[in-house]
Design a protein around this motif. Structure first.
Motif, PDB file in Angstrom:
ATOM      1  N   ASN A 166      15.123 -14.372 -51.082  1.00  0.00           N
ATOM      2  CA  ASN A 166      15.985 -14.117 -52.232  1.00  0.00           C
ATOM      3  C   ASN A 166      17.353 -14.760 -52.092  1.00  0.00           C
ATOM      4  O   ASN A 166      18.363 -14.073 -52.110  1.00  0.00           O
ATOM      5  CB  ASN A 166      16.134 -12.604 -52.462  1.00  0.00           C
ATOM      6  CG  ASN A 166      16.684 -11.898 -51.238  1.00  0.00           C
ATOM      7  OD1 ASN A 166      16.770 -12.487 -50.172  1.00  0.00           O
ATOM      8  ND2 ASN A 166      17.071 -10.657 -51.383  1.00  0.00           N
ATOM      9  N   PRO A 167      17.375 -16.095 -51.927  1.00  0.00           N
ATOM     10  CA  PRO A 167      18.693 -16.730 -51.863  1.00  0.00           C
ATOM     11  C   PRO A 167      19.435 -16.522 -53.177  1.00  0.00           C
ATOM     12  O   PRO A 167      18.816 -16.422 -54.230  1.00  0.00           O
ATOM     13  CB  PRO A 167      18.361 -18.210 -51.659  1.00  0.00           C
ATOM     14  CG  PRO A 167      16.995 -18.370 -52.205  1.00  0.00           C
ATOM     15  CD  PRO A 167      16.291 -17.066 -51.953  1.00  0.00           C
ATOM     16  N   PHE A 168      20.754 -16.413 -53.088  1.00  0.00           N
ATOM     17  CA  PHE A 168      21.544 -16.304 -54.318  1.00  0.00           C
ATOM     18  C   PHE A 168      21.512 -17.644 -55.039  1.00  0.00           C
ATOM     19  O   PHE A 168      21.415 -18.686 -54.402  1.00  0.00           O
ATOM     20  CB  PHE A 168      22.997 -15.952 -53.989  1.00  0.00           C
ATOM     21  CG  PHE A 168      23.131 -14.689 -53.203  1.00  0.00           C
ATOM     22  CD1 PHE A 168      22.491 -13.529 -53.612  1.00  0.00           C
ATOM     23  CD2 PHE A 168      23.899 -14.644 -52.047  1.00  0.00           C
ATOM     24  CE1 PHE A 168      22.606 -12.357 -52.883  1.00  0.00           C
ATOM     25  CE2 PHE A 168      24.026 -13.483 -51.307  1.00  0.00           C
ATOM     26  CZ  PHE A 168      23.380 -12.333 -51.726  1.00  0.00           C
ATOM     27  N   PRO A 169      21.623 -17.615 -56.371  1.00  0.00           N
ATOM     28  CA  PRO A 169      21.691 -18.913 -57.094  1.00  0.00           C
ATOM     29  C   PRO A 169      23.035 -19.590 -56.865  1.00  0.00           C
ATOM     30  O   PRO A 169      23.819 -19.773 -57.793  1.00  0.00           O
ATOM     31  CB  PRO A 169      21.463 -18.509 -58.562  1.00  0.00           C
ATOM     32  CG  PRO A 169      21.719 -17.047 -58.642  1.00  0.00           C
ATOM     33  CD  PRO A 169      21.587 -16.469 -57.272  1.00  0.00           C
ATOM     34  N   LYS A 170      23.298 -19.897 -55.613  1.00  0.00           N
ATOM     35  CA  LYS A 170      24.537 -20.572 -55.233  1.00  0.00           C
ATOM     36  C   LYS A 170      24.153 -21.690 -54.271  1.00  0.00           C
ATOM     37  O   LYS A 170      22.979 -21.830 -53.919  1.00  0.00           O
ATOM     38  CB  LYS A 170      25.464 -19.617 -54.477  1.00  0.00           C
ATOM     39  CG  LYS A 170      25.938 -18.397 -55.232  1.00  0.00           C
ATOM     40  CD  LYS A 170      26.669 -17.481 -54.251  1.00  0.00           C
ATOM     41  CE  LYS A 170      27.151 -16.215 -54.900  1.00  0.00           C
ATOM     42  NZ  LYS A 170      28.253 -16.428 -55.832  1.00  0.00           N
ATOM     43  N   TYR A 214      14.323 -17.717 -63.683  1.00  0.00           N
ATOM     44  CA  TYR A 214      13.737 -16.777 -62.732  1.00  0.00           C
ATOM     45  C   TYR A 214      12.227 -16.746 -62.796  1.00  0.00           C
ATOM     46  O   TYR A 214      11.600 -15.905 -62.204  1.00  0.00           O
ATOM     47  CB  TYR A 214      14.294 -15.377 -62.991  1.00  0.00           C
ATOM     48  CG  TYR A 214      15.751 -15.287 -62.725  1.00  0.00           C
ATOM     49  CD1 TYR A 214      16.254 -15.602 -61.471  1.00  0.00           C
ATOM     50  CD2 TYR A 214      16.629 -14.923 -63.724  1.00  0.00           C
ATOM     51  CE1 TYR A 214      17.593 -15.545 -61.220  1.00  0.00           C
ATOM     52  CE2 TYR A 214      17.975 -14.866 -63.479  1.00  0.00           C
ATOM     53  CZ  TYR A 214      18.454 -15.176 -62.235  1.00  0.00           C
ATOM     54  OH  TYR A 214      19.783 -15.121 -61.988  1.00  0.00           O
ATOM     55  N   VAL A 242      27.504 -11.956 -57.451  1.00  0.00           N
ATOM     56  CA  VAL A 242      26.113 -12.388 -57.579  1.00  0.00           C
ATOM     57  C   VAL A 242      25.591 -12.214 -59.001  1.00  0.00           C
ATOM     58  O   VAL A 242      25.048 -13.139 -59.594  1.00  0.00           O
ATOM     59  CB  VAL A 242      25.207 -11.622 -56.591  1.00  0.00           C
ATOM     60  CG1 VAL A 242      23.758 -11.973 -56.828  1.00  0.00           C
ATOM     61  CG2 VAL A 242      25.607 -11.955 -55.176  1.00  0.00           C
ATOM     62  N   ARG A 301      21.712 -16.348 -43.472  1.00  0.00           N
ATOM     63  CA  ARG A 301      22.681 -15.563 -44.224  1.00  0.00           C
ATOM     64  C   ARG A 301      22.897 -14.203 -43.555  1.00  0.00           C
ATOM     65  O   ARG A 301      24.007 -13.693 -43.483  1.00  0.00           O
ATOM     66  CB  ARG A 301      22.130 -15.378 -45.639  1.00  0.00           C
ATOM     67  CG  ARG A 301      23.035 -14.717 -46.613  1.00  0.00           C
ATOM     68  CD  ARG A 301      22.380 -14.727 -47.975  1.00  0.00           C
ATOM     69  NE  ARG A 301      21.283 -13.751 -48.064  1.00  0.00           N
ATOM     70  CZ  ARG A 301      20.538 -13.577 -49.155  1.00  0.00           C
ATOM     71  NH1 ARG A 301      20.753 -14.328 -50.225  1.00  0.00           N
ATOM     72  NH2 ARG A 301      19.586 -12.672 -49.169  1.00  0.00           N
ATOM     73  N   TYR A 315      28.464 -16.169 -47.715  1.00  0.00           N
ATOM     74  CA  TYR A 315      28.654 -14.968 -48.540  1.00  0.00           C
ATOM     75  C   TYR A 315      29.087 -13.763 -47.708  1.00  0.00           C
ATOM     76  O   TYR A 315      30.108 -13.133 -47.981  1.00  0.00           O
ATOM     77  CB  TYR A 315      27.340 -14.664 -49.279  1.00  0.00           C
ATOM     78  CG  TYR A 315      27.436 -13.545 -50.281  1.00  0.00           C
ATOM     79  CD1 TYR A 315      27.877 -13.784 -51.574  1.00  0.00           C
ATOM     80  CD2 TYR A 315      27.077 -12.243 -49.939  1.00  0.00           C
ATOM     81  CE1 TYR A 315      27.962 -12.766 -52.491  1.00  0.00           C
ATOM     82  CE2 TYR A 315      27.161 -11.220 -50.856  1.00  0.00           C
ATOM     83  CZ  TYR A 315      27.604 -11.482 -52.133  1.00  0.00           C
ATOM     84  OH  TYR A 315      27.689 -10.465 -53.048  1.00  0.00           O
ATOM     85  N   SER A 362      15.883  -8.208 -56.363  1.00  0.00           N
ATOM     86  CA  SER A 362      15.933  -8.760 -55.014  1.00  0.00           C
ATOM     87  C   SER A 362      17.308  -9.375 -54.726  1.00  0.00           C
ATOM     88  O   SER A 362      17.772  -9.334 -53.594  1.00  0.00           O
ATOM     89  CB  SER A 362      14.837  -9.802 -54.832  1.00  0.00           C
ATOM     90  OG  SER A 362      15.065 -10.907 -55.673  1.00  0.00           O
ATOM     91  N   LEU A 363      17.959  -9.926 -55.758  1.00  0.00           N
ATOM     92  CA  LEU A 363      19.301 -10.488 -55.529  1.00  0.00           C
ATOM     93  C   LEU A 363      20.304  -9.382 -55.232  1.00  0.00           C
ATOM     94  O   LEU A 363      21.172  -9.519 -54.379  1.00  0.00           O
ATOM     95  CB  LEU A 363      19.765 -11.285 -56.746  1.00  0.00           C
ATOM     96  CG  LEU A 363      19.080 -12.628 -56.979  1.00  0.00           C
ATOM     97  CD1 LEU A 363      19.728 -13.364 -58.133  1.00  0.00           C
ATOM     98  CD2 LEU A 363      19.143 -13.468 -55.724  1.00  0.00           C
ATOM     99  N   LEU A 399      23.792  -7.252 -47.230  1.00  0.00           N
ATOM    100  CA  LEU A 399      24.782  -7.932 -46.402  1.00  0.00           C
ATOM    101  C   LEU A 399      26.065  -7.125 -46.309  1.00  0.00           C
ATOM    102  O   LEU A 399      27.052  -7.583 -45.746  1.00  0.00           O
ATOM    103  CB  LEU A 399      25.083  -9.313 -46.975  1.00  0.00           C
ATOM    104  CG  LEU A 399      23.985 -10.340 -46.755  1.00  0.00           C
ATOM    105  CD1 LEU A 399      24.238 -11.571 -47.593  1.00  0.00           C
ATOM    106  CD2 LEU A 399      23.915 -10.705 -45.285  1.00  0.00           C
ATOM    107  N   ALA A 451      24.971 -15.172 -61.793  1.00  0.00           N
ATOM    108  CA  ALA A 451      23.565 -15.447 -62.097  1.00  0.00           C
ATOM    109  C   ALA A 451      23.286 -15.267 -63.584  1.00  0.00           C
ATOM    110  O   ALA A 451      22.469 -15.965 -64.169  1.00  0.00           O
ATOM    111  CB  ALA A 451      22.654 -14.534 -61.281  1.00  0.00           C
TER     112      ALA A 451
END
Ligand code: ADP
Ligand code: MG
Lengths: 462, 296
Positions: free
Chosen positions: B139-143, A461, A362, B205, B151, A343-344, A351, A366
């Protein structure tokens, strides 16, 4: 009957007990209308009978073997005439040895005093009796156990629970052996190190800049005083490990990225195990590769550029060691990169990021904790590595950070300190234990850190 | 199975009730009584996106069968249908997210205004900046929250100065109705927000790169009713400036947020019409069966 045959016999008895137990439980089940009327499956009844046979027999055998020798010795010594009995402990040991040798035929009987000869004869006699008695005891105990196990079989017997319990204890004992061994090794290293620090002050050891452990072996030799400063060794270790990591981290990481993100699944299925083979090559093979191929190559290359390169250099050892630890980095990094949720990736691609932007911005961030864990594990492997360094980096304890010079590492020095004839309680030999302790603590710390990081990452996760 | 009997019943009902089909060509297959043409009004004048005869295959398996529909400017189109009917697959082919699946093949004509999405010269990066996507699971990024929103703008070079970027982040978060809740913690991780907040962060986003179309794949299915209500409100607001296609398994949600609704069944677009019409006067028996809860 010797112990080997006896063990064989025990195995046979256990097999018989198993078979009989099985038959009896089946026979009991038949009139009841099938094995589902038994509390447990026939296997468990059979197992229970077999365990009842095996455990007592083995316990008797084990205890006998442990105590038999000292018991016989006491009897033999006690049987000597009082005036023949030496006073000191060590003289008594010598005498016992003598008696032993006579009994085994290594010393001719007429070369010793009659009292000793008599003792030797008694010793042989006692040993015979003991062996016989042992065989009888084991067989009787085993049979009694098996018979008890067999007789107790009844449809209500909770054999399953009992067998499970015994197996559980058995597994625990095995785990205990591994743990106790580690603790034992650690303790012995610790105690020897303490003895070492009794001779050489810890400050000199930890902060000394000179390593030259040659000291007088005998009192009459001209005493050259040894220096036990461990700094050059640790610097050498760190230098070589750093070179290895400089090779392994980028190569390992990028191959992991390739495998996880770009490679076709079929290629990945082949390439990943192939890479892991690198870790399985015996280090001595890497060692002669380093010493015979890489080191001369580096020297020639250096000389052609006008550099002064030692024939054994930190660079050669470090490069080869780097190749060796690539799979530690790549395999773990591959695992954590694949574990980053799809999903990430989708979020980033959605985007308008390209694949490499997604990886850079990303996925790597991560997966970073997990990647760090892999690197730390690789580092602790590099620090503990010996063979490559022995063969390619040399023995001279230079305090330098120039990768073109020969250096030595902690592990190499441990090897050299302990090979050859040494007095066991000299500072030189004991120094190996102190070095071992330091090394152990370093790699332990690195491993603990690495495992923590990896674990923390895993939880993220979930 | 229940499904099969429903289908059979559906077939009889349809034959009787739909004179168009009764005298027309036979259905595509005997097991699946799909209309030859989508029932209702799948096309609009001057659409934002125009899809014709779209087929999507996963390997040899066809997941979408000749779907044709338009998505009008600034309208909210809802895609509904039983699970596994290909809603996500169709949605993902609208910004070529299916490219990331090796075995997936898309054919047919898909246009964003005048541009062919699957033209070899089409730049996916640009396409995805124009057609953004919000996923089923937040699903936000781990940021940090800020970095999550920044982003996309950073990727596409939308802001030259820190000041511009700050502004984009703030407007996007405001549009997503999240600004008041997070303005004091912009630099804390986005993963620390609640599920509903995370999903609104993902919407922020997405709109931070100023897309023209926003695709949403069951954006509320992982959220509680209150968070869902907030997102639905947000969708209504966003439709003023964006064209939105939303997949949902909740018919109430489709009825609340969309102007037009498309009903998918096993990879076929059965019916598409004004949302009101679909829910009050479905023309096709399969649609009727679905919205009256006979299967789903
Ligand atoms: N990655 C994939 N690979 C193969 N088949 C897939 C994949 N994704 C979806 N499918 C199949 O395509 C069909 C439509 O799936 P999907 O679009 O996810 O349905 P929905 O979103 O309507 O529940 C299903 O039969 C599903 O099994
Ligand atoms: Mg779906």
């Amino acid at each position: 009957m010797d112990t080997g045959n006896l063990l064989l016999l025990v195995v046979v008895m256990v097999a018989v007990a198993y078979y009989m137990g099985r038959q009896r439980s089946m026979a009991l089940a038949r009139p009841l209308g099938g094995i589902r009327h038994l509390h447990s499956l026939p296997f468990y009844y059979a197992m229970r009978a077999a365990l009842w046979c095996a455990i007592p027999a083995l316990v008797v055998l084990g205890l006998w073997l442990v105590f038999d020798d000292s018991f016989i010795r006491t009897l033999v010594i006690g049987g000597l005439p009082a005036d023949q009995l030496p006073a000191s402990e060590s003289a008594r040991g010598l005498l016992l040895n003598q008696i032993n040798n006579v009994a085994s035929g290594a010393l001719p009987v007429d070369s010793v005093s009659p009292a000793v000869a008599a003792a030797a004869e008694r010793l042989g006699h006692l040993r015979q009796i003991s062996t016989m008695a042992l065989a009888v005891a084991v067989i009787v105990v085993g049979m009694l156990g098996a018979a008890w196990g067999w007789l107790k079989i009844s449809p209500q017997l909770r054999a399953r629970q009992q067998v499970e319990r015994v197996l559980q204890v058995l597994f625990m004992l095995c785990a205990l052996i591994a743990i106790l061994t580690t603790v034992g090794i650690l303790m012995s290293v610790l105690f020897e190190s303490i003895r070492f620090f009794g001779k050489i002050s810890p400050v000199d050891f930890l902060f000394g800049l000179k390593w030259s452990p040659q000291i007088a072996l005998r009192a009459d030799q001209v005493a050259s005083e040894g220096f036990f400063g461990a700094i050059p060794l640790f610097v050498g270790t760190l230098l070589i490990s750093a070179i290895a990591l400089i090779v392994a981290v980028p190569v390992g990481l990028m191959s992991a990225i390739y495998l996880a993100e770009y490679a076709h699944p079929k290629l990945r299925a082949f390439a990943k195990p192939a890479l892991e083979v690198l870790a399985g090559v015996p280090t001595v093979v890497y060692g002669f590769f380093a010493a015979l191929t890489v080191a001369p190559f580096i020297r020639n290359l250096g000389e052609s550029m006008g550099l002064d390169v030692a024939s054994e250099s930190a660079l050669a050892a470090g490069l080869v060691m780097g190749v060796m630890i690539i799979p530690f980095v790549s395999s773990l990094a591959d695992d954590v990169i694949t574990a980053v949720p799809q999903s990430l990736r989708d979020g980033s691609l959605g985007l308008g990021a390209t694949q490499s932007e997604t990886i850079k911005k990303v996925i790597i961030p991560a997966a970073l904790p997990g990647i760090m864990g892999g690197i730390l594990l690789a580092a602790s492997r590099a620090i503990g590595e010996t063979m490559i360094v022995v063969m390619a980096a040399g023995l001279s304890a230079n305090l330098t950070v120039n990768p073109l010079e020969a250096v030595t590492t902690v592990t190499v020095q441990i090897v050299t300190l302990l090979t050859g004839d040494q007095e066991f309680d000299s500072a030189k030999t004991l120094a190996a234990f102190a070095l071992g302790l330091m090394l152990f603590l370093t790699t332990l710390a690195l491993n603990v850190l690495a495992l923590r990081i990896v674990k923390k990452y895993r939880e993220e996760y979930e | 199975m229940d499904n099969a009997s429903t289908l059979n019943k559906g077939q009889q009902v349809r034959r009787a009730a739909n004179p168009l089909q009764a005298e027309g060509k036979p259905p595509m297959s005997n097991e699946h009584p799909y209309p030859e043409k989508t029932v209702g009004a799948p096309f609009v004048d001057d659409p934002k996106m125009r899809m014709r005869d779209v087929d999507v295959f996963y390997g040899d398996k066809q997941a979408i069968h000749g779907v044709s529909l338009d998505i009008g400017k600034n309208e909210v189109v809802a895609l509904i249908g039983p699970s596994g009917c290909g809603k996500s697959t169709f949605l993902r082919s609208l910004n070529r997210m299916n490219d990331t699946i090796d075995i997936c093949r898309v054919s047919g004509s898909l246009h964003l205004e005048e541009q062919d999405l699957y033209d070899p010269k089409m730049d996916v990066v640009e396409l995805r900046a124009r057609v953004g996507m919000v996923f089923q699971k937040p699903n936000p990024f781990p940021k940090s929250i800020y970095d999550n929103v920044a982003y996309g703008p950073r990727l596409h070079g939308l802001a030259n100065k820190k000041y511009d970027l700050d502004e984009i982040v703030e407007t996007s978060l405001r549009k997503a109705g999240l600004w008041e809740e997070v303005k004091d913690r912009l630099h804390q991780p986005g993963t620390g927000l609640s599920g509903g907040q995370q999903q609104r962060l993902c919407i922020a986003r997405t709109i931070a790169v100023s897309p023209e179309v926003v695709l949403m794949d069951e954006p509320c299915s992982a959220l509680d009713p209150i968070a869902t209500a907030k997102i639905e409100e947000l969708i209504a607001e966003l439709s003023e400036s964006y064209t939105i296609a939303i997949v949902t398994h909740s018919m109430q949600q489709a009825a609340r947020v969309s102007q037009r609704t498309a009903y998918f069944h096993l990879g076929h677009l059965v019916e598409m019409n004004d949302t009101d019409t679909v829910f009050t006067k479905p023309q096709h028996s399969l649609t009727e069966a679905y919205i009256t809860g006979r299967f789903g």
